[in-house]
Motif scaffolding. Structure first.
Motif, PDB file in Angstrom:
ATOM      1  N   MET A 103       0.844  -1.189   0.000  1.00  0.00           N
ATOM      2  CA  MET A 103       0.000   0.000   0.000  1.00  0.00           C
ATOM      3  C   MET A 103       0.881   1.242   0.000  1.00  0.00           C
ATOM      4  O   MET A 103       1.628   1.467   0.957  1.00  0.00           O
ATOM      5  CB  MET A 103      -0.926  -0.004   1.213  1.00  0.00           C
ATOM      6  N   ASN A 104       0.803   2.012  -1.053  1.00  0.00           N
ATOM      7  CA  ASN A 104       1.575   3.241  -1.186  1.00  0.00           C
ATOM      8  C   ASN A 104       0.640   4.440  -1.240  1.00  0.00           C
ATOM      9  O   ASN A 104      -0.559   4.303  -1.478  1.00  0.00           O
ATOM     10  CB  ASN A 104       2.427   3.194  -2.445  1.00  0.00           C
ATOM     11  N   SER A 105       1.202   5.605  -1.030  1.00  0.00           N
ATOM     12  CA  SER A 105       0.433   6.861  -1.092  1.00  0.00           C
ATOM     13  C   SER A 105      -0.842   6.763  -0.266  1.00  0.00           C
ATOM     14  O   SER A 105      -1.937   7.110  -0.725  1.00  0.00           O
ATOM     15  CB  SER A 105       0.097   7.199  -2.555  1.00  0.00           C
ATOM     16  N   LEU A 106      -0.683   6.293   0.941  1.00  0.00           N
ATOM     17  CA  LEU A 106      -1.850   6.064   1.796  1.00  0.00           C
ATOM     18  C   LEU A 106      -2.564   7.355   2.148  1.00  0.00           C
ATOM     19  O   LEU A 106      -1.936   8.414   2.319  1.00  0.00           O
ATOM     20  CB  LEU A 106      -1.428   5.325   3.059  1.00  0.00           C
ATOM     21  N   LYS A 107      -3.882   7.237   2.253  1.00  0.00           N
ATOM     22  CA  LYS A 107      -4.744   8.375   2.556  1.00  0.00           C
ATOM     23  C   LYS A 107      -5.517   8.077   3.840  1.00  0.00           C
ATOM     24  O   LYS A 107      -5.726   6.910   4.188  1.00  0.00           O
ATOM     25  CB  LYS A 107      -5.747   8.582   1.416  1.00  0.00           C
ATOM     26  N   PRO A 108      -5.974   9.112   4.522  1.00  0.00           N
ATOM     27  CA  PRO A 108      -6.773   8.878   5.731  1.00  0.00           C
ATOM     28  C   PRO A 108      -7.979   7.971   5.471  1.00  0.00           C
ATOM     29  O   PRO A 108      -8.354   7.179   6.356  1.00  0.00           O
ATOM     30  CB  PRO A 108      -7.203  10.292   6.140  1.00  0.00           C
ATOM     31  N   GLU A 109      -8.554   8.051   4.291  1.00  0.00           N
ATOM     32  CA  GLU A 109      -9.717   7.208   3.987  1.00  0.00           C
ATOM     33  C   GLU A 109      -9.360   5.741   3.784  1.00  0.00           C
ATOM     34  O   GLU A 109     -10.253   4.897   3.628  1.00  0.00           O
ATOM     35  CB  GLU A 109     -10.474   7.744   2.763  1.00  0.00           C
ATOM     36  N   ASP A 110      -8.079   5.410   3.791  1.00  0.00           N
ATOM     37  CA  ASP A 110      -7.666   4.004   3.760  1.00  0.00           C
ATOM     38  C   ASP A 110      -7.698   3.371   5.145  1.00  0.00           C
ATOM     39  O   ASP A 110      -7.479   2.164   5.281  1.00  0.00           O
ATOM     40  CB  ASP A 110      -6.257   3.872   3.183  1.00  0.00           C
ATOM     41  N   THR A 111      -7.944   4.181   6.160  1.00  0.00           N
ATOM     42  CA  THR A 111      -8.013   3.656   7.521  1.00  0.00           C
ATOM     43  C   THR A 111      -9.122   2.634   7.649  1.00  0.00           C
ATOM     44  O   THR A 111     -10.281   2.905   7.309  1.00  0.00           O
ATOM     45  CB  THR A 111      -8.249   4.809   8.514  1.00  0.00           C
ATOM     46  N   ALA A 112      -8.764   1.439   8.117  1.00  0.00           N
ATOM     47  CA  ALA A 112      -9.719   0.338   8.218  1.00  0.00           C
ATOM     48  C   ALA A 112      -9.026  -0.878   8.821  1.00  0.00           C
ATOM     49  O   ALA A 112      -7.802  -0.889   8.974  1.00  0.00           O
ATOM     50  CB  ALA A 112     -10.268  -0.028   6.842  1.00  0.00           C
ATOM     51  N   VAL A 113      -9.821  -1.869   9.142  1.00  0.00           N
ATOM     52  CA  VAL A 113      -9.277  -3.193   9.435  1.00  0.00           C
ATOM     53  C   VAL A 113      -9.207  -3.945   8.118  1.00  0.00           C
ATOM     54  O   VAL A 113     -10.202  -4.011   7.385  1.00  0.00           O
ATOM     55  CB  VAL A 113     -10.137  -3.951  10.456  1.00  0.00           C
ATOM     56  N   TYR A 114      -8.045  -4.495   7.822  1.00  0.00           N
ATOM     57  CA  TYR A 114      -7.824  -5.211   6.571  1.00  0.00           C
ATOM     58  C   TYR A 114      -7.839  -6.713   6.840  1.00  0.00           C
ATOM     59  O   TYR A 114      -7.167  -7.191   7.764  1.00  0.00           O
ATOM     60  CB  TYR A 114      -6.501  -4.779   5.950  1.00  0.00           C
ATOM     61  N   TYR A 115      -8.605  -7.414   6.008  1.00  0.00           N
ATOM     62  CA  TYR A 115      -8.782  -8.853   6.171  1.00  0.00           C
ATOM     63  C   TYR A 115      -8.302  -9.587   4.919  1.00  0.00           C
ATOM     64  O   TYR A 115      -8.564  -9.169   3.793  1.00  0.00           O
ATOM     65  CB  TYR A 115     -10.251  -9.190   6.373  1.00  0.00           C
ATOM     66  N   CYS A 116      -7.679 -10.718   5.156  1.00  0.00           N
ATOM     67  CA  CYS A 116      -7.311 -11.646   4.103  1.00  0.00           C
ATOM     68  C   CYS A 116      -8.439 -12.669   3.981  1.00  0.00           C
ATOM     69  O   CYS A 116      -9.041 -13.049   4.993  1.00  0.00           O
ATOM     70  CB  CYS A 116      -6.007 -12.314   4.509  1.00  0.00           C
ATOM     71  N   TYR A 121     -13.226 -18.229   4.010  1.00  0.00           N
ATOM     72  CA  TYR A 121     -12.388 -18.161   5.205  1.00  0.00           C
ATOM     73  C   TYR A 121     -11.830 -16.743   5.342  1.00  0.00           C
ATOM     74  O   TYR A 121     -11.518 -16.095   4.340  1.00  0.00           O
ATOM     75  CB  TYR A 121     -11.235 -19.162   5.122  1.00  0.00           C
ATOM     76  N   TRP A 122     -11.703 -16.314   6.590  1.00  0.00           N
ATOM     77  CA  TRP A 122     -11.228 -14.964   6.889  1.00  0.00           C
ATOM     78  C   TRP A 122     -10.150 -15.014   7.954  1.00  0.00           C
ATOM     79  O   TRP A 122     -10.195 -15.852   8.854  1.00  0.00           O
ATOM     80  CB  TRP A 122     -12.376 -14.098   7.419  1.00  0.00           C
ATOM     81  N   GLY A 123      -9.219 -14.094   7.848  1.00  0.00           N
ATOM     82  CA  GLY A 123      -8.276 -13.910   8.928  1.00  0.00           C
ATOM     83  C   GLY A 123      -8.895 -13.055  10.020  1.00  0.00           C
ATOM     84  O   GLY A 123     -10.042 -12.627   9.926  1.00  0.00           O
ATOM     85  N   GLN A 124      -8.090 -12.771  11.052  1.00  0.00           N
ATOM     86  CA  GLN A 124      -8.589 -12.001  12.179  1.00  0.00           C
ATOM     87  C   GLN A 124      -8.555 -10.499  11.908  1.00  0.00           C
ATOM     88  O   GLN A 124      -9.168  -9.721  12.637  1.00  0.00           O
ATOM     89  CB  GLN A 124      -7.779 -12.322  13.447  1.00  0.00           C
ATOM     90  N   GLY A 125      -7.838 -10.105  10.872  1.00  0.00           N
ATOM     91  CA  GLY A 125      -7.754  -8.699  10.504  1.00  0.00           C
ATOM     92  C   GLY A 125      -6.553  -8.000  11.114  1.00  0.00           C
ATOM     93  O   GLY A 125      -6.043  -8.397  12.165  1.00  0.00           O
ATOM     94  N   THR A 126      -6.105  -6.967  10.432  1.00  0.00           N
ATOM     95  CA  THR A 126      -5.014  -6.128  10.938  1.00  0.00           C
ATOM     96  C   THR A 126      -5.399  -4.666  10.722  1.00  0.00           C
ATOM     97  O   THR A 126      -5.882  -4.294   9.652  1.00  0.00           O
ATOM     98  CB  THR A 126      -3.675  -6.475  10.259  1.00  0.00           C
ATOM     99  N   GLN A 127      -5.208  -3.863  11.757  1.00  0.00           N
ATOM    100  CA  GLN A 127      -5.640  -2.459  11.718  1.00  0.00           C
ATOM    101  C   GLN A 127      -4.625  -1.612  10.965  1.00  0.00           C
ATOM    102  O   GLN A 127      -3.421  -1.663  11.252  1.00  0.00           O
ATOM    103  CB  GLN A 127      -5.804  -1.920  13.137  1.00  0.00           C
ATOM    104  N   VAL A 128      -5.125  -0.820  10.038  1.00  0.00           N
ATOM    105  CA  VAL A 128      -4.322   0.189   9.350  1.00  0.00           C
ATOM    106  C   VAL A 128      -4.922   1.546   9.656  1.00  0.00           C
ATOM    107  O   VAL A 128      -6.111   1.774   9.413  1.00  0.00           O
ATOM    108  CB  VAL A 128      -4.295  -0.049   7.831  1.00  0.00           C
ATOM    109  N   THR A 129      -4.118   2.428  10.208  1.00  0.00           N
ATOM    110  CA  THR A 129      -4.564   3.772  10.530  1.00  0.00           C
ATOM    111  C   THR A 129      -3.662   4.778   9.829  1.00  0.00           C
ATOM    112  O   THR A 129      -2.437   4.739  10.013  1.00  0.00           O
ATOM    113  CB  THR A 129      -4.541   4.023  12.045  1.00  0.00           C
ATOM    114  N   VAL A 130      -4.269   5.639   9.040  1.00  0.00           N
ATOM    115  CA  VAL A 130      -3.528   6.662   8.310  1.00  0.00           C
ATOM    116  C   VAL A 130      -3.897   8.014   8.905  1.00  0.00           C
ATOM    117  O   VAL A 130      -5.024   8.486   8.755  1.00  0.00           O
ATOM    118  CB  VAL A 130      -3.843   6.628   6.802  1.00  0.00           C
ATOM    119  N   SER A 131      -2.950   8.598   9.589  1.00  0.00           N
ATOM    120  CA  SER A 131      -3.233   9.844  10.292  1.00  0.00           C
ATOM    121  C   SER A 131      -1.942  10.602  10.546  1.00  0.00           C
ATOM    122  O   SER A 131      -0.888   9.995  10.747  1.00  0.00           O
ATOM    123  CB  SER A 131      -3.927   9.549  11.622  1.00  0.00           C
ATOM    124  N   SER A 132      -2.045  11.920  10.565  1.00  0.00           N
ATOM    125  CA  SER A 132      -0.884  12.745  10.900  1.00  0.00           C
ATOM    126  C   SER A 132      -0.888  13.082  12.391  1.00  0.00           C
ATOM    127  O   SER A 132       0.009  13.769  12.869  1.00  0.00           O
ATOM    128  CB  SER A 132      -0.883  14.018  10.062  1.00  0.00           C
TER     129      SER A 132
END
Length: 118
Positions: free
Chosen positions: A85-98, A107-118
């Protein structure tokens, strides 16, 4: 049964980059035979497809909101799928699941949090 374990999330400033990983395992699960996907879910929003990669890696699909910024890839020798993930934006903030669909069910993973913030 399929186990999916995501890693690589965290806090990043706008414009920054992260690489997510998802390690897949299962006694009868042959990773190379299945398409893999990344989804995300932001607070108050529905889960949405971010990117998908075919079993051999020759085909990919992206949400319009991430095209040109995110890249999905896989290493079938390591049973791992990645999301660069490049050029991340605040609106990319979410829990990401495989995710994958195997043996007739998702099948789903447990998720990993991505937070884009200054």
């Amino acid at each position: 049964q399929v186990q999916l374990v995501e890693s690589g999330g965290g806090l990043v400033q706008p414009g920054g980059s992260l690489r997510l990983s998802c390690a897949a395992s299962g006694s009868t699960f042959r990773f190379s035979m299945y398409a893999m996907s990344w989804y995300r879910q932001a607070p108050g929003k529905e889960r949405e497809l971010v990117a998908l990669i075919t079993n051999a890696g020759g085909g990919t699909k992206y949400a319009d909101s991430v095209k040109g910024r995110f890249t999905i890839s896989r290493d079938n020798a390591k049973n791992t799928v990645y999301l660069q993930m490049n050029s991340l934006k605040p609106e990319d903030t979410a829990v990401y699941y495989c995710s994958t669909t195997a043996f007739g069910k998702p099948y789903w993973g447990q998720g990993t949090q991505v937070t884009v913030s200054s």
